[in-house]
Design an enzyme around this catalytic site. Structure first.
Site: not given
Length: 791
Positions: A39, A274, A372
């Site tokens: 990939g 995470h 963010r």
């Protein structure tokens, strides 16, 4: 051959440039490493992976290893080659390299790189032959092969099989195969994937990557805790920590990744992996040796095993307003299609151990939010009441923040408020203390109120992890056991939320307070009413709780939630009445699925119910150890007992496990329980017995063929169930019918036929044991929800 000679020439030049004059050392080879990025022209490889491997090469060139790099893809060689080299030419220079040296290293990196089509087994066989021929021509010893699978997870098993069958290196060389998340979408799919992969690769050969573990602040959580152990040990517990927050907020939406995102949603995308990893590093037991991968992974497992069960009442979910339109567009759905995939989630987790008991862990993430930012914060309790000058540093919040970046601060850092302690500097060579402060606030405090540590040189997470893979460090990766333990924890919540409509929010700053959530008792709810209605009110909203008659006894009917709330309220009234009259309340709870919703409701109202004066008994029990998931007592414990403050001597589990044996008649378990009932309960008359009913009409563990003729005076007996586990212990009808109140809870459409059948039967029926529940001097109340009543 030319590629290897180029690399040897470069090694000689760099050794000369850096002043290494020991020719023997320069000639020494540690072996050849082949890197294959499957990939290799995809988005992840373009953004992060090739930069990470370029950094690895720059770090290692001249140190003894030689390298070859292959970018593999489905495209033919003539189409894939220009794409790969277009990516490689855009690679940025590592900060530690001069422009001149970087040009030299980059040129060599390009010479050592090649695109190959990797589609069929034959393609992998050709790759293997090329590696072997190259090594034979140069007379090089092979150190290892690194395969990075930057492909969708459904392709892992097939590629692993091809690698195993065609591309294994000699036994003296290592093989490392890197897998990107997602590793399944629930416990069962993760188990299936693990089974397929483990059939082809050894566990030590697999590196399941979570790039958060490569973030510099995350990788320093354990070293920070270790370095400051003496300062943290006295306060790293429930007596000092008020709450823990683990947050990942994004301003971006899911546009362009809907095909993936709509299958996974926010919990699977970032929380199960995470944020769970960050939580684990913060709260797991510190390993004695931070370089011992096995000890770290075992301590992670131990911590995950201590997490309390979570379900719908422990979470809230939302979805940004434009999401459904994006789903319709990208997945070609009709205008009436509605996706229930959450793009926002807030979850509160508790740990079931003495150190962290009662500390809420707020975990949240979402897309289309106001900023963010990502951080993990430990907020400590304040033991100071400031009469004046609230701006004094001692009056402000006490907190430790593992700040991962963006937001107000913009750079990764570990922050400790100055009213806690001055931390030791972690890895002084790689980290620095920041003393120049911007005029910004971080989580309520100005920067000047923190001691701040930050990396000297920022490094991208993938660069860090690729280096760890090269050196065989497993502590920064997900083990099979750890992966399955995490999925085992999150899967029940995910299954429950699959039926919950997320709250719609507009996105960005327009969200206002719409997504704020709160913890009340054990329940997590949004703290403000929704502005947008997700579901149009249906007919069910017009129904109220109704009362009537059923089988000549009282009946209460409502939709499921209202019915359970009414039953919980009736139990509270019964408890208060019994305590006024006798000083204690004896409640017998049935097993099975019927009381699950009630137990959750009771756990939520943990402050209003008189638990200290309540005794919990069992109506029936399966003959399995109480620690097993099939145990009725385990269910009562997980859903209720662990959330309330009830004296341990007020809890009365059925003694099904005596002398290391299960329900052996000569051990006398029923007799022991009967004696305990007579000892504590006046006239052996429970104040309240709560029953359910199986679809075959059984109640408690009293079935159609249960023989009771010879045990009419017994209160407790052993019985046989027609389904596994067959052996059971149960209260008898004699014990049940002595109760002051008996409640029978029937819920769900699957029970409609039973409810209809029972309504036609007068008196007792041997076919339906529930008909034998007829309290002699007490009250029988049927609680039947509308699904069961109306079908």
């Amino acid at each position: 051959m030319l590629r290897i000679k180029w690399e040897l020439l470069l090694m000689a030049i760099i050794c000369w440039q850096t002043g290494l004059t020991d020719n023997q050392e320069a000639k020494k080879s540690l072996g050849h490493v082949t890197v294959v990025v499957v990939g290799g022209t995809g988005d992840l490889a373009r953004k992060y992976l090739w930069q990470g491997f370029f950094q690895l090469y720059a770090d290692q060139v001249g140190k003894g290893h030689t390298f070859s790099f292959y970018g593999g893809g489905l495209s033919p060689t003539d189409k894939g080659t220009p794409v790969l080299f277009g990516i490689l030419k855009e690679l940025a220079c590592p900060l530690e390299l001069t422009a001149e040296r970087c040009a030299l290293v980059k040129d060599q990196f390009l010479h050592l790189s090649k695109y190959l089509q990797l589609k069929t087994t034959e393609d992998y066989e050709k790759l293997n032959q090329e590696i072997k021929q190259q090594l034979e021509k140069e007379g090089m010893v092979e150190a290892g092969r690194l395969f990075y699978l930057s492909v969708p997870a459904f392709a892992y098993a097939d590629i692993a099989e091809k690698v195993n069958n065609t591309c294994r290196p000699p036994s003296e060389a290592w093989l490392r195969v890197v897998l990107e998340k997602p590793f399944g979408h629930n416990l069962y799919s993760a188990q299936a994937l693990d089974e397929k992969l483990s059939g082809q690769l050894k566990e030590e050969e697999m590196y399941r990557i979570d790039h958060y573990l490569g973030k510099q602040v995350v990788s320093k959580i354990l070293p920070f805790r270790k370095e400051n152990k003496k300062l943290l040990d006295p306060i790293w517990n429930k007596h000092h920590i008020e709450r823990i927050e683990i947050v990942l907020k994004e301003t971006l939406d899911a546009k362009g990744r809907i095909q993936f995102y709509d299958q996974y949603g926010v919990i699977r995308d970032v929380i199960q992996n995470h944020l769970t990893e960050v939580m684990t590093l913060m709260l797991m037991n510190l390993p004695a040796n931070l370089s011992n991968s096995k000890e770290i992974l075992q301590n992670k497992l131990n911590f995950l095993a201590s997490l309390q069960y979570v379900d719908n009442i422990n979470a809230v979910v939302g979805q940004y307003q434009a999401y459904n339109g994006e789903v319709q567009e990208e997945l070609n759905k009709t205008k009436d299609y509605f996706s229930m995939t959450p793009t926002f989630a807030g979850v509160v987790i508790h740990v079931d151990n003495a150190q962290y008991e009662g500390i809420p862990i707020f975990m949240t993430s979402g897309k289309a939010l106001d900023e963010r930012v990502s951080y993990a914060r430990v907020l400590f309790k304040s033991d100071i009441f400031c009469v004046q000058d609230p701006n004094d540093v001692k009056c402000k919040s006490k907190q430790i923040v593992f700040y991962l970046g963006h937001g107000n601060l913009q750079y990764p850092a570990i922050l400790v408020s100055k009213n806690l302690f001055k931390p030791e500097l972690v890895n002084s060579g790689d980290w620095k203390e920041v003393t120049e402060h911007k005029d910004v606030n971080v989580l309520g405090l100005p920067l000047s109120d923190y001691y701040i540590q930050s990396p000297v040189t920022p490094r991208e997470a993938y660069c860090e992890l690729i280096s760890h893979i090269f050196f065989g460090r497993k502590d920064s990766f997900i083990s099979a056991e750890g992966l399955l333990a995490s999925w085992a924890f999150w899967t029940p919540l995910l299954e429950g939320l699959s039926r919950v409509f997320p709250r719609v929010y507009p996105g960005g700053t327009a969200n206002g307070n719409l997504l704020n959530f709160q913890l009340r008792g054990n329940e997590v709810t949004f703290s403000h009413e929704a502005v947008v209605n997700v579901i149009n009110p249906g007919a069910e909203d017009n129904f109220q709780v109704m009362q009537g008659k059923y089988r000549s006894s009282e009946m209460v009917s409502a939709w499921a939630q209202e019915l359970v709330e009414r039953l919980a309220s009736d139990l509270l009234l019964a408890a208060e009445e019994a305590i006024r009259e006798e000083g204690q309340f004896h409640l017998a709870l049935s097993g099975g699925s019927s009381p699950v919703a009630l137990l959750r409701a009771l756990a939520i109202n943990l402050y209003t119910f008189p638990w200290r004066s309540t005794h919990i008994w069992q109506v029936d029990e399966r003959c399995v150890p109480h620690t097993e998931s099939g145990s009725n007592f385990r269910s009562i414990h997980d859903l209720l007992l662990q959330h309330i403050r009830i004296p341990y001597f007020n809890i009365h589990p059925m003694p099904v496990h005596l002398t290391q044996r299960l329900c052996v008649e000569e051990d006398g378990g029923p007799t022991l329980y009967e004696k305990e009932i007579k000892k504590h309960i006046n006239g052996s008359s429970f104040h309240y017995v709560l029953l359910g009913v199986g679809q075959d009409g059984h109640t408690a563990s009293l079935f159609q063929d249960t023989k009771l003729e010879n045990d009419k005076e017994r209160l407790v007996i052993l019985t046989e169930s027609p389904i596994k586990p067959h052996q059971r212990m149960s209260l008898t009808f004699t014990a049940i019918n002595k109760a002051r109140r008996v409640g029978v809870l029937i819920m769900g459409k699957s029970k409609h036929e039973l409810v209809s059948q029972l309504s036609r039967i007068k008196g007792e029926s041997s076919k339906y044991p529930i008909t034998k529940v007829q309290p002699k001097s007490g009250t029988l109340i049927w609680y039947i929800d509308y699904d069961a009543l109306l079908g």
